[in-house]
Design an enzyme around this catalytic site. Structure first.
Site, mmCIF file in Angstrom:
data_model
loop_
_atom_site.group_PDB
_atom_site.id
_atom_site.type_symbol
_atom_site.label_atom_id
_atom_site.label_comp_id
_atom_site.label_asym_id
_atom_site.label_seq_id
_atom_site.Cartn_x
_atom_site.Cartn_y
_atom_site.Cartn_z
ATOM 1 C CB SER A 292 55.202 -4.990 11.143
ATOM 2 O OG SER A 292 56.514 -4.529 11.210
ATOM 3 C CG ASP A 303 52.482 -2.826 27.113
ATOM 4 O OD1 ASP A 303 50.855 -4.032 26.802
ATOM 5 O OD2 ASP A 303 53.601 -2.556 26.625
ATOM 6 C CE LYS A 317 57.665 -7.588 9.337
ATOM 7 N NZ LYS A 317 58.564 -7.003 10.147
#
Length: 446
Positions: A292, A303, A317
């Site tokens: 999460s 990224d 999650k």
């Protein structure tokens, strides 16, 4: 104000801070009233004809639990007992064992033990099932009831029966409860490299992390060669803290986006501050317990090519829960959105794939130990943007780098192979070098 929460499980002895807010009743159309008529028919029949008298509170609580159980694993009703548990977690002054647990088919299942707690020292592992507490079978009860039984006065003893996959006989353990004070961030220095072990995303995580960086630089008398950000076993917490931690290592660009039911319901967060690590190499450690809010940090840094993600695939999650207060001691924990990394990918089900897959071969049973992730939960949200990798040929060859046994590593003084590998990786990069992107990658505009 609604403050989103990103967390996987209930923790025994260390829970994340969960703020609450007042919720509003959703509108009910005519067809909904027809369904409610059917509910009332069943309710009145049970009240009138069930073999034993049943009080209203029991029936209504069961109906609410059943309704939310039909949604997803992370939506739930927070009754007075669970509400008190949350207050305990905020205070941080209580006795416990140091376990993160969940409920699976009526059984209490261990997600992860917290480092340096009674559960961790007793050898309890992820995937273990707790079947008995002090000789009493707890199967079929609620998670909050099990959590309450495992809590108690520091110094008091508790007996647990543990069922572990691959083991014929259950483990009988006696533990002594301790005051569990889970520090949000721990730091240390090894080989001139700063290690930031982020255990949870509570209200103080970002400030504790900044203090850790300052302490590392003070101890070294200057910059370290780089940083290892250890997110293993971190089940998540507060969204704003995950954003702030990510922001500390990014100079600009998108950190995360949150998308609700409607296409227009999109929120985006961008980096505002300078890179606190000033371009030094970063390695982020993840495993199946990284979930999460932790996945937001790992995904943002991955990224932007600001960090190398190392370890094992994370929990997966990708949903956001909001806590809506219903009464003085009751609330509704409801899944209200999904989150996406800067490149637009959802980690739901799939998790974060490490740039460098490194197994924890210093764990003697790492091959046989069961792994538990979001995709294993019943009624988990489906990742609609999931990429099909079935056409990719799987490399089944054994990587010679990971051929050593736990016994061989122990003789060399290596107790944590993943951390050892991360330190070696930063050492090879060297202090003057920058990770690809160096915190300058762009993902959207501010």
């Amino acid at each position: 104000m609604i403050r989103p929460l990103l967390q996987v499980t209930a923790a025994v002895g260390a829970l994340a801070l969960i703020p609450v807010t007042t919720g509003a009743m959703a509108s009910v159309d005519t067809s909904s009233y027809r369904e409610l008529d059917a509910f009332m028919d069943v309710y009145t029949r049970v009240k009138a004809d069930y073999v034993e008298k049943v009080d209203d509170a029991t029936l209504i609580k069961g109906a609410i639990d059943g309704m939310l159980a039909s949604l997803d694993p992370h939506s739930s009703y927070v009754d007075a007992l669970a509400f008190d548990n949350m207050r305990l977690q905020t205070d941080g002054n209580y006795g416990g064992l140091g376990l993160s647990v969940t409920m699976e088919d009526g059984a209490v299942k261990v997600i992860t033990p917290t480092e340096d707690t009674p559960a961790w020292r007793a050898g309890i592992k992820a995937g273990d099932y707790i079947t008995h507490i002090d000789g009493k079978l707890i199967y079929g009860g609620t998670l909050d009831e099990a959590v309450s039984q495992m809590r108690g006065a520091p110094g008091s003893k508790i007996k647990l029966r543990i069922v572990r996959a691959g083991r014929e006989k259950p483990l009988e353990l006696e533990l002594t409860r301790e005051t569990i004070v889970q520090k949000a961030v721990k730091w240390e220095v090894q080989d001139g490299i700063g290690i930031l072990n982020i255990n949870t995303f509570s209200a103080s995580t970002a400030s504790d992390m900044r203090a850790g960086i300052a302490a590392i630089e003070k101890q070294l008398g200057g910059k370290p060669k780089g940083y290892v950000i250890d997110l293993r076993g971190n089940g998540g917490g507060l969204l704003d803290q995950a954003i702030e931690v990510s922001d500390a290592f990014l100079s600009h660009g998108e950190i995360v986006s949150q998308r609700g039911r409607d296409k227009s319901d999109i929120e985006r967060w961008y980096a505002k501050a300078d890179d606190l690590a000033r371009g030094l190499p970063l390695v982020v450690l993840v495993d199946a317990g990284t979930a999460s809010a932790s996945e937001i940090v790992a995904g943002a840094l991955q990224d932007h090519h600001r960090a190398l993600v190392l370890g094992e695939k994370s929990f997966g999650k990708g949903s956001v829960q909001t806590l809506l207060q219903l009464g003085p001691r009751t609330a509704l924990r409801l899944t209200t959105a999904r989150y996406y990394t800067p490149s637009g990918r959802s980690v739901q089900e799939g998790g974060i794939e490490p740039d460098l897959p490194v197994p924890q071969i210093s764990d003697p049973d790492y091959k046989s130990r069961p792994v538990f992730r979001e995709a294993d939960l019943r009624r988990h949200l489906i990742n609609e943007t999931k990429v099909d990798n079935a056409v990719i040929e799987e490399d089944t060859k054994t990587d010679p780098r990971f051929a050593a046994t736990a016994e061989e590593l122990e003789k060399k003084g290596i107790k944590d192979f993943q951390l050892h590998y991360a330190l070696q990786t930063i050492g090879r990069i060297g202090a003057p070098a920058r990770m690809a992107g160096g915190g300058t990658a762009k993902a959207g505009t501010r």
